[in-house]
Design a protein around this motif. Structure first.
Motif, short mmCIF file in Angstrom:
data_model
loop_
_atom_site.label_atom_id
_atom_site.label_comp_id
_atom_site.label_asym_id
_atom_site.label_seq_id
_atom_site.Cartn_x
_atom_site.Cartn_y
_atom_site.Cartn_z
N GLY A 1 17.03 -43.37 7.41
CA GLY A 1 17.05 -44.34 8.73
C GLY A 1 15.94 -45.05 9.31
N ARG A 2 16.17 -45.79 10.14
CA ARG A 2 15.13 -46.64 10.61
C ARG A 2 14.86 -46.40 12.04
NH1 ARG A 2 16.74 -52.08 11.71
NH2 ARG A 2 18.53 -51.24 12.06
N SER B 1 9.18 -35.53 5.58
CA SER B 1 9.25 -34.40 4.58
C SER B 1 10.15 -33.20 4.98
CB SER B 1 7.62 -33.72 4.21
OG SER B 1 7.36 -33.09 5.87
N LEU B 2 10.54 -33.25 6.18
CA LEU B 2 11.32 -32.13 7.01
C LEU B 2 12.85 -32.56 6.43
CD1 LEU B 2 9.43 -31.82 10.30
CD2 LEU B 2 9.28 -30.38 8.22
N MET B 3 13.58 -31.63 6.36
CA MET B 3 15.07 -31.50 6.19
C MET B 3 15.86 -31.26 7.39
SD MET B 3 15.01 -32.30 2.68
CE MET B 3 16.56 -31.55 1.93
N HIS C 1 13.29 -43.47 3.76
CA HIS C 1 14.21 -43.75 2.61
C HIS C 1 14.54 -42.44 2.10
CE1 HIS C 1 12.96 -47.74 2.30
NE2 HIS C 1 11.73 -47.31 2.38
N GLY C 2 14.20 -41.38 2.27
CA GLY C 2 14.53 -40.14 1.73
C GLY C 2 13.16 -39.15 1.94
N HIS C 3 13.40 -37.91 1.30
CA HIS C 3 12.29 -37.00 1.13
C HIS C 3 10.92 -37.46 0.85
CE1 HIS C 3 10.62 -32.75 1.29
NE2 HIS C 3 10.21 -33.06 0.00
N TYR C 4 10.07 -37.17 1.90
CA TYR C 4 8.74 -37.65 1.79
C TYR C 4 8.52 -38.99 1.48
CZ TYR C 4 4.52 -34.79 2.32
OH TYR C 4 3.31 -34.08 2.56
N HIS C 5 9.37 -40.01 1.86
CA HIS C 5 9.38 -41.45 1.43
C HIS C 5 9.69 -42.37 2.44
CE1 HIS C 5 11.05 -44.59 -1.57
NE2 HIS C 5 9.82 -45.13 -0.92
#
Length: 579
Positions: A249-250, A239-241, A323-327
């Motif tokens: 990333g992995r 959730s953090l930017m 995968h991205g924000h909160y995902h």
């Protein structure tokens, strides 16, 4: 007034209790993304030694698909389990634990004996049974049993069994439901008022996800794992930017000293997960080629999976894909075990069911050839795979629309749209307009159309413009909307075709049912109201009225079903062709 007699009586609310537990399990599976799974619940009662009861074993439902013969010799099997139970050789240092040991051994023996008794039934009926912890009720040890279709575990493959760990998110969810079912059995009059005390399906699923996330730590042998909630920690990290960018990333969860990974860069000071902002910062170093290496407690460096190493075979290295924000998702090899979006866990899903997509395309555009369908699927997959949103509209009148909307887009010389071309032209704002043969006529189109009731302020402008444009004409059109948050919508989604015989079969089943066994038929019909004509609606309503007039048992509940009415949109196109 006549009343139904329960021959295999255990306690007064046994029917209601079983139905609610079964409903809860199906609601949990639906929350996980598996609607209509068809999980079932049965109760097995084994007479407590010394109790005076007319039956040694009881089954609820007694007139259902589980005959008493399944449990022939159950009490003997229980005594055998008690004699050989491993806890008999365990001695505790405190008196209360020693006092409780005999009862704990017996309860676990009852559960094991019931589980074993169902093994043959499971293999013959393609189901998997999960026997819960027993409790004493009405002179019996009551064992709640959940049965799930075996096909679920082929679709969502579990890990190999690990001691004290759930091999899949489904297993963890089943364990949560059975835990609640056992807790209810410990209350006076178990089942009475159960719905009001039940945890919500989403709460059960979140707890199941948190428990399942302990499995990677146990599988890879993390030293000193403190049982931290990795599910919530990864939710927080995702959730953090970092400097305005989403985390992608992995991360490989593995033993850094084992043969499964190559450590390319080792951190002198490990970054603990309990410091999420620091963990999010180092996630910025991960890429598609190089992943973070972690051991379920700390991030240790950067590296890769060792060459020739198959994670699914060894099941001691797991990938967390951000995968991205909160995902994010948890994988083992190619198998996705858990997906979390905005803190809501689920099983992996197709972005849009392939069979529904093809069926809708063919029914809208009957002029399309097999090659056209294949070309459309390629474009669909290309749109979904991109990291930004886009919209593709297929319209029978695409050539005319390109001319009409020339002031709101860019007309092009008609060209067969390929995956590579799609990636180029979708970089500009606006819609890509193609005909059913996937020939492109315009790009960057701003669509028009009047407001529709289906439009919603909770969705973005791209989705709402797709609704307005497709619904603005009777000429067949189809929109594929890929939102910036990676949500995929297809407009319209035509209802699936079903067999007429399936409708007739369920109506006939309802007409021959009673209050005790009508649930399966009415639940199916309620979910397929659209497919019933006037005569069939009348038959269903008459059957429901007859069932309503039957006497009700104390503690039983009956749903007041909404009257069935024919849908004016029903046509022959919604039924499979009769052979």
């Amino acid at each position: 007034m006549s009343r139904k007699t329960i021959t295999l009586f255990m306690w007064g609310y046994q029917v209601y209790y079983r139905v609610v537990v079964q409903l809860r399990m199906n609601n949990v599976l639906e929350e996980l993304g598996v609607a209509g799974a068809g999980a079932e619940c049965l109760l097995v009662g084994a007479k407590i030694p010394g109790e005076s009861k007319p039956y040694e074993v009881c089954v609820e439902p007694e007139d259902g698909k589980w005959p008493l013969a399944i449990f022939d010799g159950l009490l003997t099997a229980i005594e055998s389990e008690v004699r050989d139970h491993p806890l008999r050789n365990i001695w505790y240092g405190d008196e209360p634990s020693m006092r409780d040991k005999p009862e704990n051994i017996r309860r676990d023996s009852v559960r094991k004996a019931v589980q074993s008794a169902l093994a043959t039934y499971d293999s013959e009926n393609d189901v998997r049974s999960f026997a819960g912890e027993p409790a004493r009720v009405g002179g019996y040890y009551i064992v709640p049993v959940l049965q799930l279709p075996d096909g679920l575990f082929h679709r969502f493959k579990p890990l190999e069994p690990i001691t004290d760990a759930s091999p899949s998110l489904i297993h963890s969810a089943v364990a949560q439901v059975l835990r609640d079912a056992h807790d209810e059995l410990l209350r006076p009059d178990p089942g009475r008022g159960l719905i009001g005390r039940s945890r919500s399906a989403d709460d059960i699923v979140r707890r199941a996800a948190a428990d399942f996330m302990h499995t990677p730590a146990l599988a890879i042998g993390t030293q000193n794992f403190d049982g931290a909630d990795l599910f919530e920690r990864f939710n927080l990290i995702s959730s953090l930017m970092y400097e305005g960018t989403e985390g992608t990333g992995r991360m490989l969860l593995a033993n850094p000293d084992g043969p499964s990974v190559n450590v390319l860069l080792e951190l002198s000071e490990p970054v603990p997960f309990r410091q999420p902002r620091w963990a999010r910062k180092v996630l910025q170093m991960a890429s598609s080629e190089t992943a973070l290496i972690a051991d379920c407690e700390d991030i240790l460096g950067l590296g890769t999976i060792a060459d020739g190493f198959d994670p699914w075979t060894t099941q001691n290295v797991f990938t967390v894909e951000f995968h991205g924000h909160y995902h994010w998702s948890l994988c083992c090899g190619e198998e996705v075990l858990l997906v979390s979006r905005f803190g809501a866990p689920s099983l992996p899903q197709e972005r849009f069911p392939r069979h529904r997509l093809i069926d809708t395309f063919r029914r809208l555009f009957d002029e399309a050839t097999n090659e056209d369908v294949e070309a459309f699927i390629v474009l669909f997959d290309t749109a979904v795979a991109q990291h930004h949103g886009s919209m593709l509209v297929v319209a029978r009148d695409a050539a005319d629309e390109a001319d009409r909307l020339r002031g709101q887009g860019t007309r092009i010389a008609p060209v067969k749209l390929t995956s590579q071309l799609y990636r180029h032209v979708s970089d500009i704002d606006g819609t890509i307009l193609v005909d059913p043969h996937c020939v492109c006529h315009a790009i960057g189109v701003i669509l028009d159309g009047a407001a529709r009731p289906e439009c919603t302020p909770s969705r973005g402008s791209r989705y709402n413009s797709g609704i307005r444009y497709v619904r603005a004409s009777d000429i067949p059109r189809m929109a594929v909307v890929v939102s910036d948050d990676h949500t995929v919508d297809v407009i319209p989604v035509l209802r699936s075709r079903i067999a007429r015989a399936a409708v007739e079969e369920q109506i006939a089943a309802l007409e021959s049912s009673s209050r005790d066994n009508y649930h399966s038929a009415i639940n199916w019909l309620d979910g397929h109201r659209f497919y019933l004509n006037q005569a069939q609606c009348d038959r269903v309503n008459a059957a429901l009225e007859r069932i309503r007039r039957e006497p009700m048992e104390v503690g039983s509940v009956m749903i007041d079903w909404r009257e069935f009415e024919p849908n004016p949109g029903l046509t022959d196109d919604y039924f499979e062709n009769d052979e």
